[in-house]
Design an enzyme around this catalytic site. Structure first.
Site, PDB file in Angstrom:
ATOM      1  N   GLY A 101       0.811  -1.219   0.000  1.00  0.00           N
ATOM      2  CA  GLY A 101       0.000   0.000   0.000  1.00  0.00           C
ATOM      3  C   GLY A 101       0.833   1.253   0.000  1.00  0.00           C
TER       4      GLY A 101
ATOM      5  N   LEU B 167      -3.481  -5.801  -5.603  1.00  0.00           N
ATOM      6  CA  LEU B 167      -2.466  -4.747  -5.439  1.00  0.00           C
ATOM      7  C   LEU B 167      -1.229  -5.264  -4.686  1.00  0.00           C
ATOM      8  CD1 LEU B 167      -2.077  -1.702  -6.005  1.00  0.00           C
ATOM      9  CD2 LEU B 167      -2.859  -1.297  -3.668  1.00  0.00           C
ATOM     10  N   ASP B 168      -0.055  -5.068  -5.257  1.00  0.00           N
ATOM     11  CA  ASP B 168       1.222  -5.432  -4.619  1.00  0.00           C
ATOM     12  C   ASP B 168       1.341  -6.933  -4.350  1.00  0.00           C
ATOM     13  OD1 ASP B 168       1.809  -2.728  -4.620  1.00  0.00           O
ATOM     14  OD2 ASP B 168       1.110  -2.412  -2.572  1.00  0.00           O
ATOM     15  N   GLN B 169       0.566  -7.727  -5.068  1.00  0.00           N
ATOM     16  CA  GLN B 169       0.581  -9.178  -4.840  1.00  0.00           C
ATOM     17  C   GLN B 169       1.072  -9.950  -6.051  1.00  0.00           C
ATOM     18  OE1 GLN B 169      -0.196 -10.248  -1.812  1.00  0.00           O
ATOM     19  NE2 GLN B 169      -2.270  -9.728  -1.204  1.00  0.00           N
TER      20      GLN B 169
END
Lengths: 281, 281, 281, 281
Positions: free
Chosen positions: B198, B224-226
């Site tokens: 995040g 997100l961000d994965q």
């Protein structure tokens, strides 16, 4: 299914990979991991292949594969993964590398057998024997060096040793001894070579004021501290550390670098090309 | 002789390497570098092969090789090494990653073409145009996001973009956009994922008191961000650094990690296996 | 409140810290950061103190503090934190370190002023002038070297230069030049010293087959590549990289190591003790 | 002359350093090493000073110094350097951290005393007793946990334990237990926190496909894996390593990170400021 590791090195020419793949298919093999490299510097091609194949003799597999690739006149090694290399460890008084190797071996992390440990001091005998490993005391003086080295190679032959590890063995081997097992004696030097060759490298490092110290695992050659490098690493230090502190900090790098080099060699991941190594990590 | 890079991924079965080697021999090729991997987790086999072959069309080579390996139903990519990928770079206001990529491209270190740079701010226009690269200003508001993304994909099509690099582009792409180019959008996240997902990761890192900060280059997915991680690195920090210092220190890691990831992708060294990457470095 | 940085070095004796603390209290100061070190090797004591104090002249503060510590006969430097050092950068053709320093300076990350850049080649003139910095072209031939160095020190005097940065400046300074600004000329050498002194270190590194390459920032002394080391770092490489790849990979280390060294010096964090540095990072 | 280490933490105000220096002068001391830090986040000032002083009782020195600094209401610790902290080590089955700590202690590298080792398994008893250290077997079941923890704190009191090290002790301490010795229980977690909290972090790391794995030494608090971090480090891994390989590779990081943290704490180099640590390395 049992697994096998094959390494092969030869002058680079088209068709070698297909010939090798042919051989592996012929023995019913399935490649699990494969890495190869053409060295532009020497024109050498080298490959490491790990494959599984139905139960059979390693020598038989090797014969089939060598038949397929014979026109390339390669150097071939083949090993069943569960046939572990037999390693003779040499040590002097400082035992941190020996302790580390024995611990890794004991918990099953290091895929080798250790038929014996040889030392020019008696200090590590209890440690070695507690691990159930025979300890041979071979003191060295100027006059006895040739006889000691002869005894050493007798032990190598007798115990069917595959390679030797100098785990902070502080005697310099004679040129003859170095030449007898090329690419089969691994030494740990306590500096980031080529910096600080020779003795007392941590004191040299302190004097020079370097900001990182390191260790180097290399094959032994007659040129002291000049053999092909297998692995190196460094750790940050500061002005606050004196030479003794560097010695202590360096122990951590030495043991990790040596352990990595021994594992790489024990898994047939190192191929020599001239004075450089190809490492299939 | 011209060089080619082939990647191939398929369920693992015996014979695939020989079939592939057959194909390369048939087009007159000589393998220069080869790496392959069987993923025990997914049962996938993947390989990257770089070979030289007499002058001919990449499509023709591909057809021959695909003919040889068709029974394995692989995904194959083949590229002539001198056919560089076309990359669209997106950026917001912070330009350190963009500056770095443009410099590497300018001195010939980064094997890509950059047909255009897209930004939701005008700040980097002079920098981009000084490099002779068209700059497209695409501001984003809540209401215009779908239209902007449509325009983006029109640009991708129009400029025949191979992959997109989010070089500190601070807008989150919609799920639809992420799904349109799977494995073809690279993002740099300014933390060592999975820590500090995040926003404001350096501030999170400061609060948590970590002793190393990092950066992560990954493929973009709707989560997100994965997405699958391509490359990561870290750098040591201390209590003396506040969040702003971490931001400054982090810039060095971000730009190096993103540059490595872009180069790895541009050289076809990254293969996706599920949510993980195989990186033939 | 304005901040000040004081460094002090003298033979170690009891009472110096109290005398210094007395001085700081007397000028109304409050210490924010303090680090000190007694070097057992040389018997030198050195300290770096950052403190805030009511608005006043740095020279006045210095006078008060020097009065307090005079019996210890120390070398003292005092700088108002917002008085940035004036740095002359020298460069030849390879511009990656220069580009990096200018970028860091431009975004406010590097606390220095850059009154001019000097080069023995014209290549970087556009880059330098685009940043609004005067560029001085000083070509060097065997015959003009003394005159060029004279001109250089004239520029140093004229522009009130505090220290010089050799950002891949490929001319060796004369012994005289090195002696004129001891501890005030920073060079970046593209190897992990003391390994690979002299020219073409990446080619030396390739030949030796090292597994890590590095860079070293050091103060220039008449002994080539032997000056006190400020900062070093390394990066892992493999057999797959040839000398040219090492050059490319090395650029990343060089620019980061040089930038760190310049920042450390610019923040008065480096103290010389003989041929070693104390770095208050 | 005997050496002493003093640490002090208090709200930051002018004059504290002079008051402290006054105290050290009054006891005849000479500062050898000093580091201090004002934390802008909390407004806390903290300092670590190592000094030599004529033979005298540490308590007497402390009284003099506390008298000088009392107006700042600091937390002060003072220790004669040759008075080593007494450490209780707890372990479960995996013994690599314990083996490492005992080896460092045995060769004199780790400045602590180890009056006893406690385990919820009997496996490590021979190892511990071979070092001449008493071993206490304290098995834990859901029902016996409170009693076991009571026994643990009885042992802490009885053996005058300064701090506790959880060297891969796999039982979670109760909130009460964590609160009883704040900043005096060090745990090693086998991930780079805050990534992969909880159990089986290497398996989590494998699933996520990270390119570096790490370890974190931190003080234990009631929030699991959330306590103040003392030290962290990472090591590079690749797609070729499965979860079991990560476990093996991770052992090397765990033991080094824990050893560094224990040494830092044992040398009074760690000061707590809220949930962060100031580390005077």
């Amino acid at each position: 299914m049992p697994q096998f590791v094959l390494t092969l090195a030869c002058p680079d020419r088209p068709g070698i990979v297909r010939a090798l793949a042919d051989g592996i298919v012929e023995v019913g093999g399935n490649i699990l991991d494969n890495a190869q490299f053409s060295d532009p510097g020497t024109g050498m091609f080298c490959v490491r292949t790990q494959f599984e194949a139905p139960e059979q003799d390693a020598a038989a597999i090797r014969e089939v594969i060598e038949g397929k690739v014979s026109e390339f006149r390669p150097m071939v090694s083949l090993r069943a993964v569960d046939r572990k290399y037999r390693v003779l460890i040499m040590v002097s008084r400082l035992d941190h590398c020996l302790v580390d190797l024995l611990y890794r071996w004991e918990i099953g992390e290091m895929p080798i057998e250790i038929p014996l440990v040889v030392s020019n001091h008696k200090d590590t005998r209890p440690l070695v024997e507690r691990h159930g490993i025979p300890f041979v005391y071979l003191p060295v003086t100027a006059g006895t060096k040739p006889a000691v080295e002869q005894r050493l190679f007798d032990l190598v032959a007798e115990h069917e040793i595959d390679f030797v590890v100098l785990a902070r063995y502080m005697q310099v081997l004679s040129d003859d001894a170095c030449r007898k097992m090329p690419g089969r004696i691994i030494n740990i030097h306590h500096s980031f070579l080529p910096g600080f060759k020779g003795s007392k490298p941590y004191h040299q490092a302190y004097e020079r004021g370097v900001k990182l110290i390191g260790a180097t695992a290399h094959y032994v050659t007659p040129d002291l501290d000049q053999g092909p490098i297998i692995e190196q690493d460094v750790v940050r230090v500061s002005h606050g550390q004196n030479a003794d502190s560097l010695v202590a900090i360096g122990r951590d790098v030495e043991r990790v670098v040596l352990a990595r080099a021994v594992r790489l060699h024990a898994e047939d991941r190192v191929v020599l090309t001239g004075n450089r190594t190809v490492v299939f990590a």
